[in-house]
Design a protein around this motif. Structure first.
Motif, PDB file in Angstrom:
ATOM      1  N   SER A  10      -6.891  -4.080  -1.222  1.00 29.93           N
ATOM      2  CA  SER A  10      -5.600  -3.620  -1.742  1.00 29.93           C
ATOM      3  C   SER A  10      -5.378  -2.143  -1.458  1.00 29.93           C
ATOM      4  CB  SER A  10      -5.519  -3.873  -3.250  1.00 29.93           C
ATOM      5  OG  SER A  10      -5.511  -5.253  -3.488  1.00 29.93           O
ATOM      6  N   MET A  11      -6.446  -1.358  -1.543  1.00 27.24           N
ATOM      7  CA  MET A  11      -6.323   0.075  -1.275  1.00 27.24           C
ATOM      8  C   MET A  11      -5.975   0.300   0.194  1.00 27.24           C
ATOM      9  SD  MET A  11      -6.724   3.202  -2.337  1.00 27.24           S
ATOM     10  CE  MET A  11      -7.801   3.306  -3.743  1.00 27.24           C
ATOM     11  N   ILE A  12      -6.665  -0.458   1.061  1.00 17.70           N
ATOM     12  CA  ILE A  12      -6.380  -0.308   2.496  1.00 17.70           C
ATOM     13  C   ILE A  12      -4.925  -0.717   2.772  1.00 17.70           C
ATOM     14  CG2 ILE A  12      -6.997  -1.181   4.803  1.00 17.70           C
ATOM     15  CD1 ILE A  12      -9.880  -1.397   3.712  1.00 17.70           C
ATOM     16  N   MET A  41       0.490   0.739   4.451  1.00 18.15           N
ATOM     17  CA  MET A  41       1.921   0.832   4.163  1.00 18.15           C
ATOM     18  C   MET A  41       2.414   2.272   4.299  1.00 18.15           C
ATOM     19  SD  MET A  41       4.008   0.579   0.642  1.00 18.15           S
ATOM     20  CE  MET A  41       3.296   2.103   0.158  1.00 18.15           C
ATOM     21  N   MET A  42       1.628   3.195   3.739  1.00 19.68           N
ATOM     22  CA  MET A  42       2.054   4.589   3.768  1.00 19.68           C
ATOM     23  C   MET A  42       2.100   5.115   5.198  1.00 19.68           C
ATOM     24  SD  MET A  42       2.838   5.340   0.807  1.00 19.68           S
ATOM     25  CE  MET A  42       3.251   6.972   1.346  1.00 19.68           C
ATOM     26  N   VAL A  43       1.106   4.719   6.004  1.00 21.09           N
ATOM     27  CA  VAL A  43       1.089   5.183   7.396  1.00 21.09           C
ATOM     28  C   VAL A  43       2.313   4.614   8.116  1.00 21.09           C
ATOM     29  CG1 VAL A  43      -0.168   5.008   9.573  1.00 21.09           C
ATOM     30  CG2 VAL A  43      -1.406   5.496   7.458  1.00 21.09           C
ATOM     31  N   GLY A  44       2.605   3.321   7.894  1.00 22.34           N
ATOM     32  CA  GLY A  44       3.770   2.681   8.508  1.00 22.34           C
ATOM     33  C   GLY A  44       5.049   3.428   8.159  1.00 22.34           C
ATOM     34  N   LEU A  45       5.198   3.720   6.851  1.00 26.89           N
ATOM     35  CA  LEU A  45       6.393   4.433   6.393  1.00 26.89           C
ATOM     36  C   LEU A  45       6.513   5.792   7.067  1.00 26.89           C
ATOM     37  CD1 LEU A  45       6.897   4.159   2.518  1.00 26.89           C
ATOM     38  CD2 LEU A  45       8.391   3.419   4.362  1.00 26.89           C
ATOM     39  N   PHE A  46       5.367   6.450   7.120  1.00 28.98           N
ATOM     40  CA  PHE A  46       5.308   7.799   7.654  1.00 28.98           C
ATOM     41  C   PHE A  46       5.715   7.818   9.129  1.00 28.98           C
ATOM     42  CE2 PHE A  46       3.374  11.959   8.229  1.00 28.98           C
ATOM     43  CZ  PHE A  46       3.663  12.528   7.001  1.00 28.98           C
ATOM     44  N   VAL A  47       5.100   6.879   9.895  1.00 33.79           N
ATOM     45  CA  VAL A  47       5.393   6.822  11.338  1.00 33.79           C
ATOM     46  C   VAL A  47       6.870   6.503  11.534  1.00 33.79           C
ATOM     47  CG1 VAL A  47       4.903   5.580  13.487  1.00 33.79           C
ATOM     48  CG2 VAL A  47       3.032   6.198  11.932  1.00 33.79           C
ATOM     49  N   ILE A  57       1.879  -4.054   2.072  1.00 30.90           N
ATOM     50  CA  ILE A  57       2.034  -3.936   0.621  1.00 30.90           C
ATOM     51  C   ILE A  57       1.984  -5.322  -0.023  1.00 30.90           C
ATOM     52  CG2 ILE A  57       4.562  -3.951   0.475  1.00 30.90           C
ATOM     53  CD1 ILE A  57       2.178  -1.752  -1.506  1.00 30.90           C
ATOM     54  N   GLY A  58       2.471  -6.340   0.733  1.00 30.92           N
ATOM     55  CA  GLY A  58       2.356  -7.724   0.239  1.00 30.92           C
ATOM     56  C   GLY A  58       0.899  -8.119   0.092  1.00 30.92           C
ATOM     57  N   VAL A  59       0.102  -7.776   1.122  1.00 29.57           N
ATOM     58  CA  VAL A  59      -1.332  -8.100   1.080  1.00 29.57           C
ATOM     59  C   VAL A  59      -1.987  -7.377  -0.098  1.00 29.57           C
ATOM     60  CG1 VAL A  59      -3.526  -7.816   2.299  1.00 29.57           C
ATOM     61  CG2 VAL A  59      -1.493  -8.567   3.548  1.00 29.57           C
ATOM     62  N   ALA A  60      -1.637  -6.094  -0.259  1.00 27.23           N
ATOM     63  CA  ALA A  60      -2.227  -5.320  -1.364  1.00 27.23           C
ATOM     64  C   ALA A  60      -1.940  -5.979  -2.708  1.00 27.23           C
ATOM     65  CB  ALA A  60      -1.684  -3.895  -1.345  1.00 27.23           C
ATOM     66  N   ALA A  61      -0.734  -6.519  -2.845  1.00 26.12           N
ATOM     67  CA  ALA A  61      -0.350  -7.118  -4.128  1.00 26.12           C
ATOM     68  C   ALA A  61      -1.038  -8.460  -4.350  1.00 26.12           C
ATOM     69  CB  ALA A  61       1.159  -7.290  -4.190  1.00 26.12           C
TER      70      ALA A  61
END
Ligand code: C2E
Ligand code: MG
Ligand code: MG
Length: 776
Positions: free
Chosen positions: A191-193, A198-204, A235-239
Motif C-alpha cells: 500500500s505504501m508503494i 501515485m504521487m510520482v505519476g501525479l508529479f510527472v 491508489i486503487g491497489v493501495a486501497a
C-alpha cells in the motif's frame, strides 16, 4: 461487494487491480486518441474510486475519513481529466470547471496525506524541516521555470494563466508530505508503494502539463494524461491491499540526524538556488530577489535543522542516562545506581568513629495478593505511591531506590539511634491507608537492616555485601510476621545456607520416598475413644534422620513444594482411611484430619481433585476434615473463598488450626463456611495453672458454641489439662496424653475398634457438670 466476497478473492483484488492498471495504461498509451482509451480510463477511474471506498473499510484501515477523502479526490481528478479537453476551448468561465475539480482534488489529497501522516506520527520535526528545505527549492524552481512563464502568457484570461501557474506549487506541497512519509517509514508494504507510485505519476503528469503550459497551452494531447493512468491504478491497489491498515500505524523510524538518502535529496535542493542564479543571471531583478530570499530561507531552515538535531541528540542522551540509572515506574534510582551511591557513602565514613553506613531493604507484605486480586495495574500504582511516600518521608540526604517488584532500598549514614529513627519514619509511611484506584489498601513492609563501618579500599565489596545482608535480614523479618524489622547478624548467613540445603534435600525427599504419613488420634475427652486422627507428614532423611515438620514445612511453603507434599499426604491418608474402613479398623464416623496450606486452597480445582479421591477410596466426605490456618481466610483471594465453599458443599469439615495464635477475628468465622476450631497448644499448656489461659479457652468455647462450631483442644499432655478442658465444655482433644503421631500400622494396632481400650484415657469422673453443649 468485498464484504460478501470469499476472503481468498478479497485478498486477490489488489492483484486484479494491478493487472487492470497495466492493461489500461498500455491501451491508453497505444491508442490515446481513440474512444477505447477514454472508456478504459473511465472504467479504471471508477474502479479506483470504489476501491478507495470499500478496500480500507474491508481491512479496517484507520482513520476511515482519510480514505473517504482519497476516494472523493480520485473522483474529482477523474472528472477534471475527462472534461478538460472539452471545456478548454469553451468561453470563460467554463474552462475553469476542470480546474475547480482538480483543485478540490489536490486539497483533498493533501488533507488525506496530512491525516495519514499525523496518524503515523510522522509529522516529526526533522522530517518536516527536511521536507520544507526541499519544498522551498522545488517551489523556487517551479515558480521561476514554470509558474512565472505560464502566468505571463498573454492572450488568455489572466485568471486562467495564474491558475495554470499554480499547479506545480501544489505538487511541491504534496512532495513535502510524501518526503515526510518516505523519510519516516520503517517498512515498505504494497500500500505504501502504491501511494508513492501515485504521487510520482501525479508529479510527472503535472510537470508535463506545466512544461506544455510554458508554451501557452492548457491542454495539448491525451498523451499528457498517460502518467495519471498508473497513478489511478496505484491508489486503487493501495486501497485494496491488506497492508492498507499499516498506512496509518505509527511505525516510524527514529529519525536519524543525517543519512545518505536524506543527503541525496537535500544537497541538490541546497545547490539549486546557485544553479538558478547562474541560469537566470541576466534575468529580472525580481527573479534574483526571489532566489536570494529562497536561498536565505533554506539556510535558516538548515540552521534550525542542525540545532534541532543537536537538541534531539542531547535529549536522547539524557533520557538514556536517566533510564540506565532509574526505575521507570517510580523514577527512583535503580539497584545499580544505588550500589554506586552506597559505595560512595562507605568511602566517606570514618571506620573508627561512631558513624556507620546503614542499608535498609524493604519488601511489601502481601504485595502478591494485591497484584493477584486487583491486577498488576493496581500493584504498579501501589508501588508508585509507596515510592512517593518513602521519598517524601526520608530526609533528603537518604537515597531511596526501587530495586525489585515491591522492594525498596534506603541508605543512611549515622549512629544507631538515627538509624532506628529512620525505621520509625519508614513505618510511618504505611500508617495511613494507601489510595489506589478507587480503593484504599492497608499494607505493611518487612525491613531488613545491615550496617558497616567505612572502608574506602573495599567500598565496592562492602556495598554489595551490605545490600545482600540487608536482603537476608529482610527475609528473616518477613518470616517473623508482617511489618517486622530485623538487623542483620552473621548467624543469618549460616541459616540461609541451611535453608537452601534443606530445600534441595526436600526436593530429593519427594522424589526418593523419604516422606511418609503418621496418624495422631483425636479422642472424645469423656470416653477416651478416638473419633478421628490427624494425618501429619514425617520426613526421614537418610543421613540426618527425622527432620521435624516445623523446620521444613515453612521452606516447602516458600518454595512452592507444599502443594506436592500436601497432595502426597492427603492422597495417602485417604487411601489409608479407605483401607481401615473396609477392614473395620475404624468406625463409620471416624474421620481423618488433613492440613492444607494457603497455596493449596488457592488452587481452583482442589475440590474436584478431592471429590475424585474420595470416590476412588470409597470415603464419605464427612469423614474428612481440612485444617487451615487463620491467615487463609484473612489473606485469601476470591478463589480461596470459592474453594472453601465448594469443599464445604462437598461435605468435608473445615477446621481452623492453631486457633488463637493469629488474628482471631470473629468476622471470618461467620463469613467462611468453617465447621470448627482447634485451640492452639499454647493455651492448653497453661490450663489449670494459669487463670488467663483458662479464661481464654472458656471464651473460645463459648464463642464457638454460639457460632455452632466444634472445638478440639490441641497438645493435651496431662490429665489435669484434660479435666480442665472437659470442665469448660471442650468435647474433643488431641495430644500426647493419648498418643503421639505414629505410622499407620501402629495406629491400627493400637486403636483397632476391637482392641482393648488403652490405659490412660479413663472416663472423667470428677466432673459433675454434665449439661454442657456438645458437638461431634
Ligand atoms: P499442627 O497442624 O498444629 O499439628 C499439630 C502438631 O502438634 C504436630 O506437630 C503434632 O505432632 C504436635 N503435637 C500433637 N500433640 C502434642 C502434644 O501433646 N504436645 C506437643 N508438644 N506437641 C503435640 P508436627 O507433626 O511437628 O507438625 C507441626 C506442624 O507442621 C503442624 O502443626 C502443621 O502445621 C504442619 N504440618 C504437618 N504435616 C503437614 C502436612 O501434611 N501439610 C501441611 N500443610 N502442614 C503440615
Ligand atoms: Mg493441624
Ligand atoms: Mg495445630
Amino acid at each position: 461487494m468485498p464484504s460478501v466476497l470469499p476472503p481468498a478473492v478479497a485478498r486477490r483484488q489488489w492483484q486484479i487491480m494491478t493487472a487492470i492498471g497495466v492493461v489500461v495504461t498500455a491501451i491508453y498509451t497505444a491508442w490515446s486518441t481513440s474512444p477505447l482509451a477514454s472508456v478504459s480510463l473511465v472504467v479504471l477511474g471508477v474502479l479506483t474510486v470504489v476501491a478507495c471506498f470499500l478496500g480500507p473499510r474491508r481491512w479496517g484501515a484507520e482513520p476511515p475519513a482519510a480514505w473517504l477523502m482519497m476516494a472523493v479526490a480520485a473522483l474529482l481528478f477523474l472528472i477534471g481529466l475527462l472534461i478538460r479537453p472539452t471545456v478548454t476551448d469553451l468561453a470563460m468561465p467554463l474552462p475553469l470547471l476542470a480546474d475547480v475539480a482538480s483543485f478540490s482534488g489536490y486539497v483533498l489529497l493533501g488533507a488525506f496525506l496530512f491525516v495519514l501522516l499525523r496518524a503515523r506520527r510522522s509529522l516529526e520535526r526533522h522530517a518536516v524541516l527536511d521536507g520544507l528545505i526541499v519544498c522551498v527549492a522545488a517551489g523556487l524552481a517551479s515558480t521561476l521555470l514554470l509558474a512565472v512563464p505560464a502566468a505571463a502568457i498573454a492572450g488568455r484570461p489572466a485568471l486562467l494563466s495564474i491558475i495554470q501557474g499554480t499547479y506545480p506549487l501544489f505538487d511541491v506541497v504534496l512532495a513535502l508530505l510524501v518526503i515526510n512519509l518516505a523519510f519516516t517509514t520503517k517498512t515498505w508494504p504494497v500500500s505504501m508503494i502504491g501511494l508513492l507510485v501515485m504521487m510520482v505519476g501525479l508529479f510527472v503528469g503535472d510537470t508535463a502539463y506545466a512544461i506544455v503550459g510554458v508554451s501557452g497551452h492548457i491542454y495539448a494531447s491525451p498523451l499528457l494524461n498517460v502518467p495519471y493512468v498508473p497513478a489511478f491504478a496505484a491508489i486503487g491497489v493501495a486501497a485494496l491491499h491488506p497492508s492498507v491498515v499499516e498506512m496509518s500505524r505509527a511505525g516510524r523510524l527514529p529519525v536519524q540526524a543525517w543519512s545518505w538518502q536524506r543527503l541525496a535529496v537535500l544537497v541538490p535542493a541546497l545547490i539549486l538556488p546557485f544553479g538558478l542564479l547562474l541560469a537566470t543571471g541576466s534575468g529580472a531583478a525580481t527573479h534574483r530577489l526571489l532566489i536570494a530570499v529562497s536561498g536565505a530561507l533554506m539556510v535558516v531552515l538548515l540552521l534550525f535543522r542542525a540545532i534541532s538535531a543537536v537538541q534531539a541528540q542531547v535529549a536522547a542522551q539524557l533520557h538514556s542516562e536517566h533510564q540506565a540509572t532509574h526505575d521507570p515506574l517510580t523514577s527512583l534510582p535503580n539497584r545499580q545506581s544505588m550500589s554506586t551511591l552506597i559505595e560512595r557513602l562507605v568511602t566517606t565514613v570514618d571506620s573508627h568513629g561512631p558513624e556507620r553506613v546503614w542499608v535498609y531493604m524493604l519488601d511489601l507484605d502481601g504485595f502478591k495478593w494485591v497484584n493477584d486480586s486487583w491486577g498488576h495495574d493496581t500493584g504498579d500504582q501501589l508501588v508508585i505511591e509507596v515510592g512517593r511516600r518513602l521519598r517524601a518521608q526520608a530526609p533528603e540526604t537518604v537515597p531511596v531506590a526501587r530495586v525489585g517488584g515491591d522492594e525498596f532500598l534506603l541508605a543512611f549514614v549515622g549512629d544507631k539511634a538515627g538509624a532506628l529513627r529512620l525505621v520509625d519514619d519508614i513505618r510511618g509511611c504505611f500508617a495511613r491507608p494507601l489510595p489506589v484506584r478507587d480503593t484504599e489498601v492497608v499494607i505493611s513492609a518487612s525491613i531488613g537492616i545491615a550496617h558497616a563501618g567505612g572502608d574506602p579500599v573495599r567500598s565496592a565489596v562492602t556495598a554489595e555485601a551490605l545490600m545482600r545482608d540487608a536482603d537476608t535480614a529482610m527475609y528473616r523479618a518477613k518470616s517473623e510476621g508482617p511489618g517486622r524489622s530485623t538487623i542483620f547478624d552473621t548467624s543469618m548467613h549460616e541459616q540461609v545456607r541451611e535453608r537452601i540445603e534443606l530445600e534441595v534435600a526436600l526436593r530429593q525427599a519427594l522424589a526418593g520416598n523419604q516422606l511418609h504419613v503418621a496418624y495422631q488420634p483425636i479422642v472424645r475427652l469423656e470416653t477416651g475413644m478416638p473419633v478421628g486422627a490427624e494425618a501429619l507428614v514425617r520426613w526421614e532423611h537418610p543421613e540426618r534422620g527425622s527432620i521435624p515438620p516445623m523446620l521444613f514445612i515453612p521452606i516447602a511453603e516458600d518454595s512452592g513444594l507444599i502443594s506436592e507434599i500436601g497432595t502426597f499426604v492427603r492422597t495417602e491418608a485417604l487411601r489409608q482411611l479407605g483401607v481401615w474402613r473396609s477392614q473395620g479398623v475404624v468406625s463409620e464416623s471416624f474421620y481423618l484430619s488433613v492440613n492444607v496450606s494457603p497455596r493449596q486452597l488457592s488452587e481452583p480445582d482442589l475440590p474436584l481433585v478431592i471429590s475424585g479421591e474420595l470416590f476412588r477410596f470409597g470415603v464419605p466426605a464427612q469423614c474428612v476434615a481440612l485444617e487451615m490456618t487463620e491467615s487463609v481466610m484473612v489473606d485469601g483471594s476470591s478463589v480461596t473463598a470459592r474453594v472453601l465453599h465448594e469443599l464445604r458443599q462437598l461435605g468435608a469439615k473445615l477446621l481452623v488450626d492453631d486457633f488463637g495464635t493469629g488474628f482471631s477475628a470473629l468476622g471470618y468465622l461467620r463469613q467462611f463456611p468453617v465447621t470448627g476450631v482447634k485451640i492452639d497448644r499454647s493455651f492448653v499448656t497453661g490450663l489449670g495453672k494459669n487463670d488467663q489461659d483458662d479464661e481464654i479457652v472458656r471464651a473460645v468455647v463459648a464463642m464457638s458454641h454460639a457460632l455452632g462450631l466444634s472445638v478440639i483442644a490441641e497438645g493435651v499432655e496431662t490429665p489435669l489439662q484434660r479435666e480442665a478442658l472437659y470442665h469448660v465444655g471442650v468435647v474433643n482433644g488431641q495430644g500426647w496424653l493419648w498418643g503421639k503421631a505414629v505410622p499407620a500400622q501402629e495406629f491400627a494396632e493400637r486403636w483397632h475398634l476391637t482392641a482393648a481400650l488403652p490405659e490412660v484415657p479413663l472416663p472423667v469422673t470428677t466432673i459433675t457438670n454434665s449439661g454442657r453443649h456438645r458437638r461431634d
